[in-house]
Design an enzyme around this catalytic site. Structure first.
Site, PDB file in Angstrom:
ATOM      1  N   ASN A 195       0.832  -1.192   0.000  1.00  0.00           N
ATOM      2  CA  ASN A 195       0.000   0.000   0.000  1.00  0.00           C
ATOM      3  C   ASN A 195       0.874   1.252   0.000  1.00  0.00           C
ATOM      4  OD1 ASN A 195      -2.685   1.504   0.559  1.00  0.00           O
ATOM      5  ND2 ASN A 195      -1.323   2.246   2.163  1.00  0.00           N
ATOM      6  N   GLU A 196       0.889   1.979  -1.120  1.00  0.00           N
ATOM      7  CA  GLU A 196       1.429   3.343  -1.275  1.00  0.00           C
ATOM      8  C   GLU A 196       2.944   3.449  -1.216  1.00  0.00           C
ATOM      9  OE1 GLU A 196      -2.473   5.956  -0.011  1.00  0.00           O
ATOM     10  OE2 GLU A 196      -0.712   6.080   1.279  1.00  0.00           O
TER      11      GLU A 196
END
Length: 800
Positions: A409-410
Site C-alpha cells: 500500500n502506497e
C-alpha cells in the site's frame, strides 16, 4: 491418525509477583482487562494510560504433559505477536519475530513448564533499525522494522495499542510415520471441465523415511489416488461441468469440499479438508487510447468492482470472532459491495473471514503486509518476509473469493513522490519485495491469480505510480484540500482509495466519552480523531456547503449531522461520476468499510458496529442500477448505470422545480442501457436551470436523482415541514415503522436511530422528499416507541 490437543486453557500471564489467568488466543491487553488491571483503552483518553503495556516484556506460562503414544509431538503456534522466546523446562525451543506466520517445535516425549516470553515490539524493531539503518516512514513509529500489524503503532484512524501475546490458536500435534505439511490446490476451469491439481507435501519421521505412502483425494464425486515414496506428490481431479462460483450479483457461489487423506499400510495418517470454488479470474491491464486499464474479469465477464477497504476490525485482533466477521461482512454485502480490499497495514485475516467471503460472493483483494513505509530488504527481515508470503499464499489460495494479490500500500508512490528516493540514497526500501520476490512467490505457488506490485501503481516506472490514467489510483487531494465536487474533474482507470471522514454515531461517542459535554472540539472528541487536522478538514468540507453552527455543546448535534451528511455526499459524488464512465473506470474501493475502535474516520460502519449514513448511501450507489444527475461543462448530464445481466429501458421523468415546489419544466426521457453498461446523456434545453432557486429531479423505477446548482448555503430552502407518525409492526418485537409525510421540500432527511435507543437500527438513511410525499422507515430494536421522540431524532437541511 494424527491427534490434536488444543492449548487454549491452563495459561497464566506473569504480572509483577502474580500469575494472572490468561486466554489463548488472546493478548496481554485482553488478559489485563479481564483482571481489571487496566482501563479500556477505547474509553476517554485511556489509550495513554495503557501505553506502558506495550513497552514491557511479558511471559505466558503453561504445563505440558509428555506424550509417548506417537513417534512425534509438535508444539504449534498459529500466531505469536511478535518477538518471542519459547522455552520448555528452561531449554530454548526457538525464537520468533513475525506475527504473520505460524511456528512449529519438536517436543517429542517432553513435558514440563512451557514459557513464551515476549520482548517489547518497539525494542525488537529498534534493534533491527540499528542493524539495517533508518528508512523513511509516514509515521514516527518503527513499524517497518518488525513483521507485526503496522497499525498497532497507531494510524490516522487508530490508537497506539502495541499488543503482545499468543494471538492465534496453539496446539500439540501427535503423529507417526508422516503428516501432511502443505496442500496447494490449483483450481482451474477449462471450458466445461474444472480441475483441482493438489500439490501435496509431507513430513516423515525417521521410521517413515522411504516407506510407500498413498494419498487419496476427492471432490464433487471425483476420486483419485497416488502412491509415492518421497515427500511430494500431485493429485489431479477433473470435474465435469462444475457449477461456477460468481461474485455476488452475477450468479451463485457453489462451493465444493476437497478432502485429501494420507495413508500407509496401517491406515489413515492425516487428513486435509478445504472448500474450493471453480472460477477463472484475470486482470486486464491492456493499454488503450486513454492509458492503461485495470479491470477484473471473472469467468470471462468484465466487472466494475464495487469495493471497500478493510482494516483490522479491532486493534486487539484476537477478539475478532467468526461471528463478528460474518456480521461485519454481511453488513458489507447488504450495501451491495462486491469487493473487499484487505489493506497492507493490518493482518492476513483468519480463515473465517475468507470463508464468509466465499459464501457471500465478496471478492477479496489481498495486500501483502506493507504500508506507507520504506521497508529494509536485508536480514533478518528478508527471510521473514519470504516465509510469511509463502505460508499465507498457500493458506489462502483455496478460497475462490480471493481474486488479487497486491504487493503493498502506497510504497511505490512514496518512493517516487514523497522524497524517499533521495533520502534513501541507494538503500533498500522494499522495491525488491514488490517487483521481484513477491511476484515470484505468487507465480510459483499460486499462478491461478493475478498479482499487482502495489496500490497505487501505474504498472511501470514509465508513468507516475499514482497516474490516474494508468492502473490503480489513490485520490486523496480532494479530502485533504478541495471540495468533493472536484472528484468529477477526472476519470481514473480504477480508484483503489478515496474517502471522506465523519464522526461515529452519537451512541458510540457517548459510550466512548462518558460524562463529556460533547462539542466538535471537546477534548475527548479530538482524542478520538487521529487524522492530522481531521476536524479542521471536516469543518472546511462542510463550510463549503453549509453555515456551520457554533463549535459548542449547543451546536454539536447539528455539526454531527452535517459532517455525516457531507461524508455521504462526497463519496456519492465520486462513485456516481466514476461508475457512469464505465468501462473507462473499472472500479471504486471506498476508504473504508470499518473501524478498529470508536473514532471519527472515513468508515461507513463505526467502531461499535453502528451504520453511518454512508453505509445506506453505499447501498444505493452500488446497486445494480444507478441513476445520477451530474454537472458537466455543457450542462447537466443524466447518467444511468446498469450492472445487471438484463437490458434496461429506462423511462425517466425529469422535472425542473423551484424551491417552493412548483414544476417549471418537465420531460420524459427514454434511455436504453445495455447489460453491464453505462450511458451518459445530456438533458434537453428546456430543463436548463434558470437561476439559483431551481433544482432538478429525475425519477425512474423507484430511483431518484437530484441536482442543485449552488451550494446548500446559497439555495433558498423553505423551512422544512413534515409530520412523523409511529406504527407498530405486527408480529415483530420492538419493531416499528416511522412514517414521515412532507409538506415542503425536505432535503436529506435523516433518522438517527441510536437517538431512539442505543441498539436501534433503521433500514433507511438519507432521503429527500418533495411536498406531499411520504416515506416509511422501519426501525428495529426500539422497545418504547414514541412519535415525539422519533421527531426529535430527525435532521435535515435547513435554510441558511
Amino acid at each position: 491418525m494424527k491427534d490434536v490437543t488444543l492449548l487454549g486453557d491452563g495459561w497464566g500471564l506473569r504480572h509483577e509477583d502474580a500469575v494472572l489467568p490468561a486466554r489463548v488466543p488472546g493478548c496481554v491487553h485482553t488478559d489485563l482487562l479481564a483482571a481489571g488491571l487496566i482501563p479500556d483503552p477505547f474509553i476517554g483518553t485511556a489509550e495513554h494510560e495503557v501505553a506502558w503495556v506495550g513497552d514491557r516484556a511479558w511471559t505466558y506460562v503453561a504445563r505440558l504433559a509428555a506424550e509417548t503414544a506417537h513417534e512425534r509431538t509438535d508444539l504449534v503456534f498459529d500466531g505469536l505477536d511478535t518477538a518471542a522466546e519459547i522455552t520448555l523446562d528452561g531449554e530454548v525451543l526457538g525464537r520468533t519475530r513475525n506475527m504473520h506466520r505460524s511456528h512449529r517445535f519438536d517436543v517429542t516425549g517432553r513435558g514440563g513448564e512451557l514459557q513464551v516470553r515476549f520482548a517489547p515490539a518497539r525494542e525488537e524493531a529498534e534493534a533491527v533499525r540499528k542493524t539495517v539503518g533508518d528508512r523513511p516512514n509516514v509515521y514516527p513509529a518503527p513499524a517497518q522494522y518488525i513483521r507485526k500489524m503496522a497499525c498497532s503503532f497507531g494510524w490516522d484512524w487508530g490508537p497506539t495499542v502495541v499488543t503482545a501475546g499468543i494471538w492465534r490458536p496453539a496446539r500439540l500435534e501427535h503423529w507417526s510415520t508422516a503428516r501432511i505439511t502443505q496442500v496447494r490446490p490449483l483450481v482451474t476451469v477449462d471450458g466445461a471441465r474444472g480441475r483441482v491439481e493438489a500439490h501435496l507435501t509431507v513430513e516423515r519421521t525417521a521410521t517413515g523415511a522411504g516407506r510407500p505412502l498413498t494419498a487419496r483425494a476427492s471432490v464433487a464425486g471425483v476420486d483419485t489416488e497416488v502412491t509415492f515414496e518421497g515427500t511430494e506428490a500431485i493429485l489431479t481431479l477433473d470435474v465435469p461441468e462444475p457449477r461456477l462460483w460468481w461474485p455476488r450479483g452475477y450468479g451463485e457461489q457453489p462451493l465444493y469440499e476437497v478432502e485429501l487423506t494420507l495413508y500407509d499400510e496401517g491406515g489413515a495418517l492425516d487428513v486435509w479438508r478445504r472448500r474450493v470454488g471453480f472460477r477463472t479470474v484475470e486482470l486486464d491491464r491492456t493499454a488503450d487510447e486513454h492509458g492503461t486499464g485495470f479491470t477484473l474479469v471473472v469467468n470471462g465477464s468484465r466487472l466494475f468492482a464495487r469495493g471497500v477497504n478493510w482494516i483490522p476490525d479491532d486493534v486487539l485482533p484476537s477478539r475478532i470472532t467468526p461471528e463478528r466477521y460474518r456480521h461485519r461482512l454481511t453488513q458489507a454485502a447488504d450495501a451491495n459491495i462486491d469487493l473487499v480490499r484487505i489493506w497492507g497495514g493490518g493482518i492476513y485475516e483468519d480463515d473465517a473471514f475468507y470463508d464468509v467471503c466465499d459464501e457471500l460472493g465478496l471478492m477479496v483483494w489481498q495486500d501483502f503486509l506493507f504500508a506507507c513505509s520504506a521497508y529494509p530488504e536485508e536480514q533478518p527481515l528478508r527471510g521473514e518476509v519470504e516465509a510469511e508470503a509463502r505460508e499465507n499464499v498457500v493458506r489462502l489460495m483455496p478460497h475462490p473469493s480471493l481474486v488479487l494479490w497486491n504487493g503493498n500500500n502506497e510504497n511505490l508512490w512514496g518512493f517516487r513522490d514523497w522524497g524517499w528516493e533521495s533520502e534513501l540514497a541507494g538503500d533498500s526500501w522494499g522495491g525488491g519485495y514488490y517487483l521481484d520476490l513477491l511476484p515470484r512467490v505468487v507465480a510459483e505457488l499460486d499462478p491461478t491469480r493475478p498479482y499487482t506490485a502495489g496500490s497505487p501503481w501505474s504498472g511501470t516506472w514509465d508513468h507516475h505510480p499514482n497516474d490516474p490514467a494508468h492502473g490503480t489510483h489513490h485520490s486523496w487531494e480532494v479530502w485533504n484540500r478541495r471540495d468533493y465536487a472536484e472528484y468529477r474533474d477526472s476519470v481514473p482507470r480504477f480508484v483503489a482509495e478515496f474517502g471522506w471522514q465523519a464522526p461515529p454515531a452519537l451512541a458510540t461517542l457517548r459510550r466512548a466519552l462518558p460524562g463529556e459535554a460533547l462539542a466538535p472540539h471537546s477534548p475527548g472528541v479530538l482524542h478520538h480523531q487521529k487524522a492530522e487536522d481531521g476536524n479542521g478538514k471536516l469543518d472546511r468540507g462542510a463550510e463549503r456547503h453549509f453555515v456551520l453552527p457554533e463549535a459548542t455543546e449547543a451546536g454539536f448535534d447539528r455539526w454531527h449531522y452535517l459532517t455525516q451528511l457531507v461524508q455521504a455526499r462526497a463519496v456519492a459524488a465520486g462513485i456516481e461520476h466514476w461508475r457512469s464512465h464505465w468501462p473507462l473506470c473499472a472500479g471504486t474501493v471506498v476508504w473504508q468499510l470499518n473501524d478498529c475502535w470508536p473514532v471519527s474516520s472515513w468508515s461507513a460502519i463505526d467502531g461499535d458496529g453502528r451504520l453511518k449514513p454512508l453505509h445506506h448511501e453505499l447501498r444505493r450507489l452500488y446497486a445494480d442500477r444507478l441513476l445520477t444527475l451530474q454537472p458537466a461543462p455543457d450542462g447537466v448530464v443524466l447518467g444511468l448505470v446498469n450492472q445487471s445481466a438484463a437490458p434496461w429501458r429506462a423511462e425517466v421523468a425529469v422535472r425542473r422545480m423551484t424551491a417552493d415546489g412548483s414544476v417549471t419544466a418537465e420531460a420524459p426521457l427514454t434511455v436504453d442501457v445495455p447489460p453491464n453498461g453505462a450511458v451518459r446523456t445530456p438533458l434537453p434545453d428546456r430543463l436548463t436551470i434558470g437561476g439559483d432557486r431551481e433544482f432538478l429531479v429525475a425519477d425512474v423505477d423507484g430511483l431518484r436523482a437530484l441536482h442543485f446548482p449552488v451550494p446548500d448555503r446559497e439555495f433558498p430552502y423553505p423551512r422544512p415541514e413534515f409530520d412523523v407518525g409511529v406504527e407498530p409492526v405486527t408480529g415483530e418485537v420492538s419493531t416499528v415503522d416511522v412514517v414521515v409525510t412532507a409538506h415542503t421540500l425536505v432535503r436529506d432527511l435523516l433518522l438517527q436511530p441510536d437517538r431512539l435507543a442505543p441498539d436501534a437500527v433503521a433500514d433507511t438513511g438519507l432521503i429527500t422528499l418533495l411536498a406531499g410525499e411520504r416515506a416509511r422507515i422501519r426501525v428495529h430494536g426500539w422497545p418504547e416507541p414514541d412519535a415525539g421522540q422519533a421527531r426529535s431524532a430527525f435532521f435535515c437541511v435547513e435554510p441558511a
